[in-house]
Every structure is written in structure tokens, then in C-alpha cells.
Scaffold this motif. Structure first.
Motif, PDB file in Angstrom:
ATOM      1  N   LEU A  10     -30.053  14.116 -13.686  1.00 25.07           N
ATOM      2  CA  LEU A  10     -29.626  14.311 -15.072  1.00 25.07           C
ATOM      3  C   LEU A  10     -28.438  15.269 -15.189  1.00 25.07           C
ATOM      4  CD1 LEU A  10     -33.128  14.560 -16.759  1.00 25.07           C
ATOM      5  CD2 LEU A  10     -31.597  12.585 -16.669  1.00 25.07           C
ATOM      6  N   LYS A  11     -28.272  16.178 -14.211  1.00 24.46           N
ATOM      7  CA  LYS A  11     -27.179  17.148 -14.264  1.00 24.46           C
ATOM      8  C   LYS A  11     -26.124  16.931 -13.194  1.00 24.46           C
ATOM      9  CE  LYS A  11     -30.031  20.640 -16.395  1.00 24.46           C
ATOM     10  NZ  LYS A  11     -30.561  21.971 -16.342  1.00 24.46           N
ATOM     11  N   ARG A  12     -26.538  16.414 -12.053  1.00 25.85           N
ATOM     12  CA  ARG A  12     -25.615  16.209 -10.926  1.00 25.85           C
ATOM     13  C   ARG A  12     -25.873  14.860 -10.284  1.00 25.85           C
ATOM     14  NH1 ARG A  12     -27.923  20.839 -10.915  1.00 25.85           N
ATOM     15  NH2 ARG A  12     -29.508  20.192  -9.439  1.00 25.85           N
ATOM     16  N   ILE A  13     -24.809  14.306  -9.692  1.00 23.90           N
ATOM     17  CA  ILE A  13     -24.926  13.059  -8.933  1.00 23.90           C
ATOM     18  C   ILE A  13     -24.435  13.354  -7.520  1.00 23.90           C
ATOM     19  CG2 ILE A  13     -24.178  10.658  -8.706  1.00 23.90           C
ATOM     20  CD1 ILE A  13     -23.670  10.733 -11.782  1.00 23.90           C
ATOM     21  N   GLY A  14     -25.366  13.291  -6.582  1.00 19.50           N
ATOM     22  CA  GLY A  14     -25.010  13.475  -5.187  1.00 19.50           C
ATOM     23  C   GLY A  14     -24.354  12.220  -4.653  1.00 19.50           C
ATOM     24  N   VAL A  30     -20.849  15.019  -8.350  1.00 19.26           N
ATOM     25  CA  VAL A  30     -20.267  14.923  -9.682  1.00 19.26           C
ATOM     26  C   VAL A  30     -21.216  15.652 -10.634  1.00 19.26           C
ATOM     27  CG1 VAL A  30     -19.768  13.337 -11.592  1.00 19.26           C
ATOM     28  CG2 VAL A  30     -19.032  12.762  -9.276  1.00 19.26           C
ATOM     29  N   PHE A  31     -20.671  16.578 -11.389  1.00 20.99           N
ATOM     30  CA  PHE A  31     -21.454  17.291 -12.398  1.00 20.99           C
ATOM     31  C   PHE A  31     -21.332  16.524 -13.704  1.00 20.99           C
ATOM     32  CE2 PHE A  31     -20.900  20.285  -9.087  1.00 20.99           C
ATOM     33  CZ  PHE A  31     -22.041  21.059  -9.109  1.00 20.99           C
ATOM     34  N   ARG A  32     -22.471  16.144 -14.255  1.00 21.06           N
ATOM     35  CA  ARG A  32     -22.491  15.310 -15.452  1.00 21.06           C
ATOM     36  C   ARG A  32     -22.327  16.140 -16.719  1.00 21.06           C
ATOM     37  NH1 ARG A  32     -27.021  10.700 -14.997  1.00 21.06           N
ATOM     38  NH2 ARG A  32     -26.281  10.449 -17.097  1.00 21.06           N
ATOM     39  N   LYS A 101     -30.803  22.190   4.105  1.00 19.56           N
ATOM     40  CA  LYS A 101     -29.821  23.146   3.606  1.00 19.56           C
ATOM     41  C   LYS A 101     -30.310  24.564   3.864  1.00 19.56           C
ATOM     42  CE  LYS A 101     -27.269  24.199  -0.533  1.00 19.56           C
ATOM     43  NZ  LYS A 101     -27.316  24.202  -1.959  1.00 19.56           N
ATOM     44  N   THR A 102     -29.389  25.451   4.109  1.00 21.04           N
ATOM     45  CA  THR A 102     -29.778  26.839   4.397  1.00 21.04           C
ATOM     46  C   THR A 102     -30.577  27.422   3.251  1.00 21.04           C
ATOM     47  OG1 THR A 102     -27.717  27.691   3.486  1.00 21.04           O
ATOM     48  CG2 THR A 102     -27.768  27.275   5.846  1.00 21.04           C
ATOM     49  N   LYS A 103     -31.577  28.152   3.593  1.00 17.43           N
ATOM     50  CA  LYS A 103     -32.467  28.737   2.590  1.00 17.43           C
ATOM     51  C   LYS A 103     -31.803  29.868   1.824  1.00 17.43           C
ATOM     52  CE  LYS A 103     -36.492  27.198   4.888  1.00 17.43           C
ATOM     53  NZ  LYS A 103     -37.140  26.167   4.393  1.00 17.43           N
ATOM     54  N   LYS A 104     -30.729  30.421   2.363  1.00 18.13           N
ATOM     55  CA  LYS A 104     -30.034  31.532   1.706  1.00 18.13           C
ATOM     56  C   LYS A 104     -29.405  31.100   0.394  1.00 18.13           C
ATOM     57  CE  LYS A 104     -28.853  33.801   6.021  1.00 18.13           C
ATOM     58  NZ  LYS A 104     -27.775  34.166   6.910  1.00 18.13           N
ATOM     59  N   ASP A 109     -25.036  23.891  -6.649  1.00 19.32           N
ATOM     60  CA  ASP A 109     -23.638  23.505  -6.500  1.00 19.32           C
ATOM     61  C   ASP A 109     -23.453  22.022  -6.182  1.00 19.32           C
ATOM     62  OD1 ASP A 109     -24.639  23.457  -3.934  1.00 19.32           O
ATOM     63  OD2 ASP A 109     -23.320  25.034  -3.172  1.00 19.32           O
ATOM     64  N   GLY A 110     -24.543  21.276  -6.111  1.00 19.82           N
ATOM     65  CA  GLY A 110     -24.451  19.846  -5.842  1.00 19.82           C
ATOM     66  C   GLY A 110     -24.536  19.495  -4.371  1.00 19.82           C
ATOM     67  N   LYS A 111     -24.502  20.481  -3.497  1.00 22.98           N
ATOM     68  CA  LYS A 111     -24.548  20.195  -2.058  1.00 22.98           C
ATOM     69  C   LYS A 111     -25.866  19.543  -1.653  1.00 22.98           C
ATOM     70  CE  LYS A 111     -21.256  23.748  -0.527  1.00 22.98           C
ATOM     71  NZ  LYS A 111     -20.140  23.036  -0.978  1.00 22.98           N
ATOM     72  N   THR A 112     -26.972  20.009  -2.210  1.00 20.60           N
ATOM     73  CA  THR A 112     -28.271  19.410  -1.901  1.00 20.60           C
ATOM     74  C   THR A 112     -28.324  17.976  -2.393  1.00 20.60           C
ATOM     75  OG1 THR A 112     -29.338  21.575  -2.006  1.00 20.60           O
ATOM     76  CG2 THR A 112     -30.775  19.659  -2.163  1.00 20.60           C
TER      77      THR A 112
END
Length: 127
Positions: A10-14, A30-32, A101-104, A109-112
Motif C-alpha cells: 500500500l505504501k511501497r512497491i518492491g 517505488v513509493f506510492r 536484510k541487516t538487522k541494524k 526505505d523500500g530495500k526490503t
């Protein structure tokens, strides 16, 4: 043949790209802001990379499964994509991506999301 995978939220498209069924790379998500803006951005990517297969993740087995599937299919229809479209089970792809993805980093940011799309392509082509 180039393929593109979408992990639609709903907010991001990987987004992830597969080149010639052998190289898979995640792209920037893409940030919706709205459906129209997001679909235009995806259309540009489809054209730029000359995509012939669009792989779209669909959630399965969740309480809101029907509603999300309806939203995802509607969004895909806005792309007006004339090549092959395949809907695949995306169950746990986001969870797997978050584990990789790193836990830190807790940023949204959409990377996941793009990593989840990457995993969809890797699984589809068994790479």
C-alpha cells in the motif's frame, strides 16, 4: 527476455529485474503517493528494460487476502501491460527479505520490498 517482479504494497512497491533468465537485481522501490503516480513510474521501468514477463506477488493465507489480491490486480490493470503477466504466491517473501536484510537498518526505505521482489524472481527461475 527480461522479466520484472513486483512486490506491491500500500505504501511501497518492491521491484526486481531479471536479465535473460540469469541475472537478478533488486531496483529502487517505488513509493506510492497514489495509484496513478506509481503506475506511471512502473510503466517507465517496463519500457526502459523492454520487459516481456511481469511477475506479480499475491498474498495467500492471510485474513485480508481477498482485499489485497483485488487491489493488486487492479493496480496491475493500470499498467496496461500487453506482454505476459504471472501472479505468484508471495507468502513469506517479505519476511524472508527482512531476515536477509541487516538487522541494524529499521528504515522503511523500500530495500526490503525490492529484496522480496528479488526473491520472487530467484524462486521463479530457481536461480
Amino acid at each position: 527476455m527480461n522479466a520484472l517482479a513486483l512486490d506491491i504494497g500500500l505504501k511501497r512497491i518492491g521491484i526486481a529485474l531479471c536479465i535473460n533468465k540469469s541475472v537478478v537485481i533488486p531496483l529502487d522501490a517505488v513509493f506510492r503517493k497514489n495509484r496513478e503516480q506509481a503506475s506511471l513510474e512502473i510503466k517507465k521501468i517496463l519500457e526502459e528494460y523492454k520487459i516481456s514477463l511481469l511477475l506479480v506477488g499475491l498474498p495467500k493465507g492471510f485474513s485480508s487476502e481477498d482485499e489485497m489480491q483485488k487491489r493488486i490486480k487492479h493496480f496491475v490493470s493500470l499498467l496496461d501491460f500487453k506482454e505476459e503477466i504471472k501472479f505468484v504466491d508471495e507468502s513469506f517473501s517479505s519476511k524472508r527479505a527482512a531476515e536477509i536484510k541487516t538487522k541494524k537498518s529499521k528504515k522503511k526505505d523500500g530495500k526490503t520490498d525490492s529484496l522480496a521482489a528479488y526473491l520472487l524472481l530467484k524462486d521463479y527461475y530457481a536461480l
